[in-house]
Design an enzyme around this catalytic site. Structure first.
Site, PDB file in Angstrom:
ATOM      1  N   LYS A 192      -6.415  -0.686 -17.972  1.00 13.24           N
ATOM      2  CA  LYS A 192      -7.350   0.096 -17.135  1.00 13.24           C
ATOM      3  C   LYS A 192      -6.891   1.202 -16.900  1.00 13.24           C
ATOM      4  O   LYS A 192      -6.125   0.806 -15.473  1.00 13.24           O
ATOM      5  CB  LYS A 192      -8.434  -0.220 -16.300  1.00 13.24           C
ATOM      6  CG  LYS A 192      -9.171   0.021 -15.104  1.00 13.24           C
ATOM      7  CD  LYS A 192      -9.854  -0.075 -14.912  1.00 13.24           C
ATOM      8  CE  LYS A 192     -11.204   0.937 -14.214  1.00 13.24           C
ATOM      9  NZ  LYS A 192     -12.276   0.536 -13.176  1.00 13.24           N
ATOM     10  N   ASP A 194     -11.612   7.396 -10.148  1.00 15.24           N
ATOM     11  CA  ASP A 194     -13.295   7.198 -10.614  1.00 15.24           C
ATOM     12  C   ASP A 194     -14.271   7.368  -9.176  1.00 15.24           C
ATOM     13  O   ASP A 194     -13.639   6.557  -8.120  1.00 15.24           O
ATOM     14  CB  ASP A 194     -12.566   5.313 -10.047  1.00 15.24           C
ATOM     15  CG  ASP A 194     -14.250   4.842 -10.451  1.00 15.24           C
ATOM     16  OD1 ASP A 194     -15.311   5.567 -10.340  1.00 15.24           O
ATOM     17  OD2 ASP A 194     -14.148   3.752 -10.235  1.00 15.24           O
ATOM     18  N   LYS A 218     -19.899   7.017  -5.742  1.00 20.92           N
ATOM     19  CA  LYS A 218     -19.176   6.281  -5.055  1.00 20.92           C
ATOM     20  C   LYS A 218     -19.531   7.306  -3.645  1.00 20.92           C
ATOM     21  O   LYS A 218     -19.264   8.523  -3.128  1.00 20.92           O
ATOM     22  CB  LYS A 218     -18.210   5.654  -4.917  1.00 20.92           C
ATOM     23  CG  LYS A 218     -17.875   4.792  -5.468  1.00 20.92           C
ATOM     24  CD  LYS A 218     -16.107   4.518  -6.338  1.00 20.92           C
ATOM     25  CE  LYS A 218     -15.804   3.794  -7.302  1.00 20.92           C
ATOM     26  NZ  LYS A 218     -16.293   2.754  -7.368  1.00 20.92           N
ATOM     27  N   ASP A 244     -20.542   4.032 -12.631  1.00 24.46           N
ATOM     28  CA  ASP A 244     -19.705   3.339 -11.945  1.00 24.46           C
ATOM     29  C   ASP A 244     -19.229   2.364 -12.788  1.00 24.46           C
ATOM     30  O   ASP A 244     -18.163   1.519 -12.090  1.00 24.46           O
ATOM     31  CB  ASP A 244     -20.121   3.715 -10.125  1.00 24.46           C
ATOM     32  CG  ASP A 244     -18.383   3.954  -9.201  1.00 24.46           C
ATOM     33  OD1 ASP A 244     -17.824   3.568  -9.753  1.00 24.46           O
ATOM     34  OD2 ASP A 244     -18.628   3.061  -7.977  1.00 24.46           O
ATOM     35  N   GLU A 295     -17.500   1.643 -15.044  1.00 24.38           N
ATOM     36  CA  GLU A 295     -16.557   2.262 -16.434  1.00 24.38           C
ATOM     37  C   GLU A 295     -15.441   1.539 -16.919  1.00 24.38           C
ATOM     38  O   GLU A 295     -15.733   1.830 -17.906  1.00 24.38           O
ATOM     39  CB  GLU A 295     -16.192   4.265 -15.556  1.00 24.38           C
ATOM     40  CG  GLU A 295     -15.006   3.718 -15.843  1.00 24.38           C
ATOM     41  CD  GLU A 295     -14.967   3.240 -14.477  1.00 24.38           C
ATOM     42  OE1 GLU A 295     -15.679   3.035 -12.789  1.00 24.38           O
ATOM     43  OE2 GLU A 295     -13.804   3.172 -13.490  1.00 24.38           O
ATOM     44  N   ARG A 338     -14.752  -1.110 -17.925  1.00 24.20           N
ATOM     45  CA  ARG A 338     -15.311  -2.571 -18.869  1.00 24.20           C
ATOM     46  C   ARG A 338     -15.460  -1.508 -20.112  1.00 24.20           C
ATOM     47  O   ARG A 338     -15.691  -2.069 -21.364  1.00 24.20           O
ATOM     48  CB  ARG A 338     -16.676  -3.341 -18.511  1.00 24.20           C
ATOM     49  CG  ARG A 338     -17.899  -1.965 -18.334  1.00 24.20           C
ATOM     50  CD  ARG A 338     -18.884  -3.138 -16.929  1.00 24.20           C
ATOM     51  NE  ARG A 338     -18.622  -3.384 -15.787  1.00 24.20           N
ATOM     52  CZ  ARG A 338     -18.772  -4.258 -14.762  1.00 24.20           C
ATOM     53  NH1 ARG A 338     -19.895  -4.885 -15.085  1.00 24.20           N
ATOM     54  NH2 ARG A 338     -18.741  -4.446 -13.807  1.00 24.20           N
TER      55      ARG A 338
HETATM   56  N1  BES Z   1     -12.757   0.784 -10.211  1.00 24.69           N
HETATM   57  C1  BES Z   1     -14.013   0.104  -9.439  1.00 24.69           C
HETATM   58  C2  BES Z   1     -13.682  -1.190  -8.157  1.00 24.69           C
HETATM   59  C3  BES Z   1     -12.965  -0.593  -7.473  1.00 24.69           C
HETATM   60  C4  BES Z   1     -13.120  -0.817  -6.447  1.00 24.69           C
HETATM   61  C5  BES Z   1     -11.509  -1.098  -7.995  1.00 24.69           C
HETATM   62  C6  BES Z   1     -12.634  -1.006  -5.354  1.00 24.69           C
HETATM   63  C7  BES Z   1     -10.751  -1.353  -6.594  1.00 24.69           C
HETATM   64  C8  BES Z   1     -11.114  -1.131  -5.429  1.00 24.69           C
HETATM   65  C9  BES Z   1     -15.616   0.144 -10.732  1.00 24.69           C
HETATM   66  O1  BES Z   1     -14.719   1.715 -11.518  1.00 24.69           O
HETATM   67  C10 BES Z   1     -16.565  -0.165  -9.687  1.00 24.69           C
HETATM   68  O2  BES Z   1     -16.617   1.516 -10.197  1.00 24.69           O
HETATM   69  N2  BES Z   1     -17.228  -0.786 -10.482  1.00 24.69           N
HETATM   70  C11 BES Z   1     -18.464  -1.042 -10.064  1.00 24.69           C
HETATM   71  C12 BES Z   1     -19.045  -1.745 -10.517  1.00 24.69           C
HETATM   72  C13 BES Z   1     -20.587  -2.103 -10.459  1.00 24.69           C
HETATM   73  C14 BES Z   1     -21.421  -0.604 -10.334  1.00 24.69           C
HETATM   74  C15 BES Z   1     -21.123  -2.838 -11.425  1.00 24.69           C
HETATM   75  C16 BES Z   1     -18.431  -1.871  -8.092  1.00 24.69           C
HETATM   76  O3  BES Z   1     -18.110  -3.094  -8.038  1.00 24.69           O
HETATM   77  O4  BES Z   1     -18.815  -1.442  -7.063  1.00 24.69           O
HETATM   78 ZN    ZN Z   2     -13.443   1.767 -11.529  1.00 17.15          ZN
HETATM   79 MG    MG Z   3     -16.891   2.557 -10.614  1.00 13.95          MG
END
Ligand code: BES
Ligand code: ZN
Ligand code: MG
Length: 500
Positions: free
Chosen positions: A269, A274, A281, A351, A353, A355
């Site tokens: 990835k 992000d 976020k 968010d 994204e 996947r």
């Molecule tokens: N990049 C984030 C996940 C992440 C969070 C990585 C903290 C490292 C540290 C990912 O893209 C994300 O935002 N995931 C969301 C998924 C949710 C919207 C289902 C998450 O973890 O909140």
């Molecule tokens: Zn991410």
């Molecule tokens: Mg994200």
């Protein structure tokens, strides 16, 4: 850094520092340690007697001021109980010691060691762990410091491993050199991860990849740009990129030394920032999302090691690179996109994204007859809820491979812990309007539902997924961990490949 192996010969020592291992359960001074101690008037023995040296893990005692021996320092390094010692005990210890050596401005050092501490450990692998720890422990990120004082300059440039057993010298040297290559690759991944998004756009990442690999004759580079991605039907990938003015790229590195054989594909990835997109976020620690390309960084670094160690196995790396930002052109919640394999995805949360871009990269690997797929991604914050910062999540469709990766992680110390991919989890992703939605809205099972989502693009290819969101960074410097981004997974991937 120069590495050499010498037979314990303390009479003719001439170096900046000698490092001596100590154990809690065996502190009898014997062999070369006893020899050294005699030369320095039993200083070590008296420190053992007064319990200033106990051999406890992490204990470091520096002795100096000698006249009869040609070293500035003797460093007694505690390693805990000899019966419990693992590769990671030594790796952590050398990480701690290297920073002490740097503070003392040592350049040339001799590491007295047994290398074969107990029956569970192998001499050559121990040498690898020692060097890996030293190289990773010396990591610093000062690229953007203009104050020269902040830049640690003199680092150890020569390590001699001194061991009583010289039976397998060439094997030990090779292994120690492998440790050097591994450690340097991890540090390279850390550099990429620590670099902020304004200095590392998808375009920059692509150019860095070209700079590193263009001159390597056994690696070829393919680039999928926006136009090509459109023609391939990568809407899931391109949808994420819509919010940013930065061009997205999928960068592919091919190392295929074996003719007419399928390849193991590594998918990393590469979200260079992000912000969450329209489902933005919160601002707290959002800056850490500069490292949301850690999967791509670890895959890139693994390819760097592969290009040096040249295993007889075909390996391809694919890195989808984009930003995930909110803007007037950004993808919207409720949108439906079609992935490369024809599956439609309802975007419930922009968010989620990672996947989406991984799905298209995985489809590409499947379409190109991948023999096996390993993906690595900072995919879900939920992985930290499940495992804290002590392990990455691992899941997949072929248990023997997951077991193999778990075994590898016992050696590397980059721990992985398996999570289940029960069929039920697919129900969590049921969409009213498309084939699947991009994340669950019930709140639970965040990490496995992300894994389950990816599984829908795998077909029947043997696959495993490592969620490294939980281990993306270290909160403090300790052992070979250095505060900042971790470079997690590089060594797992390489060791796994070298085993097959
Ligand atoms: N990049 C984030 C996940 C992440 C969070 C990585 C903290 C490292 C540290 C990912 O893209 C994300 O935002 N995931 C969301 C998924 C949710 C919207 C289902 C998450 O973890 O909140
Ligand atoms: Zn991410
Ligand atoms: Mg994200």
């Amino acid at each position: 850094m120069k590495i050499s192996i010498n037979k314990n010969d303390v009479d003719n020592i001439k170096t900046d520092a000698v490092i001596i291992p100590f154990f809690e359960d065996s502190n009898n001074l014997t062999g070369s340690i006893l020899k050294i101690d005699k030369i320095i008037d039993n200083k070590i023995a008296s420190l053992v007697k007064t319990k200033n040296i106990t051999g406890k893990e992490k204990e470091i005692v520096v002795i100096h001021n000698f006249s009869k021996i040609k070293t500035n320092y003797i460093i007694c390094a505690g390693l805990g109980k000899i019966k419990d010692i693992t590769y990671n005990t030594v790796r952590k210890s050398s990480g701690n010691i290297i920073r002490v050596l740097e503070k003392l401005k040592c350049k040339d050092v001799v590491w007295l060691t047994n290398l074969e501490y107990n029956q569970k450990t192998d001499t050559a692998k121990m040498a690898q762990a020692l060097i890996e720890g030293a190289v990773m422990g010396s990591y610093i990120f000062t690229k953007f410091k203009t104050d020269k004082k902040a830049v640690r300059s003199s680092s150890v440039n020569k390590i001699s491993i001194s061991t009583p057993d010289l039976k397998n010298t060439s094997k030990i040297i090779k292994s120690a050199e492998k440790g050097l290559i591994m450690g340097q690759a991890v540090n390279m991944a850390r550099d990429l991860e620590n670099t902020p998004a304004n200095r590392l756009t998808p375009f920059d990442f692509m150019n860095i990849t070209k700079d590193i690999f263009q001159t390597k004759s056994d690696i070829s580079i393919d680039i999928i740009d926006r136009k090509k991605a459109e023609s391939l039907g990568m809407e899931a990938f391109l949808g994420v990129a819509r919010g940013s003015i930065q061009e997205p790229y999928m960068v592919i590195l091919k190392y295929q030394p074996v003719k007419n054989q399928k390849s193991l594909w590594l998918v990393g990835k590469g979200v260079t920032f992000d912000a969450g997109g329209i489902s933005i976020k919160p601002s707290k620690k959002m800056g850490d999302m500069k490292a949301d390309m850690s999967g791509a960084a670890s895959v890139l670094a693994a390819m760097q090691v592969i290009s040096e160690l040249k295993p007889e196995k075909n390996i391809v790396a694919i890195m989808p690179l984009t930003e995930n930002l909110p803007s007037g052109s950004a993808q919207l919640p409720g949108d439906i996109v079609k992935a490369m394999n024809g599956k439609t995805i309802e975007i419930v949360n922009t968010d989620a994204e990672g996947r989406l871009i991984m799905a298209d990269a995985i489809c590409y690997a499947v379409k190109n007859q991948a023999e096996e797929i390993i993906d690595i991604a900072t995919l879900t914050g939920a992985c930290t809820v499940a495992l804290g910062h002590s392990a990455a999540g691992i899941m997949g469709n072929k248990q023997v491979n997951i077991n193999k990766m778990t075994d590898v992680s016992h050696f590397t110390g980059d721990r992985v812990w398996q999570l289940p991919l029960y069929d039920d989890y697919l129900d969590y992703l049921e969409s009213d309007s498309a084939d699947i939605k991009n994340c669950t809205e019930t709140g639970g099972a965040g990490t496995v539902t992300a894994g389950k989502f990816l599984e829908q693009f795998i077909d029947t290819t043997p696959w495993m997924h490592m969620d490294i969101a939980s281990v993306m960074d270290y909160s403090k410097t300790d052992g070979y961990a250095v505060k900042g981004m971790s470079g997690y997974g590089v060594r797992n991937i390489v060791e796994y490949i070298l085993l097959s």
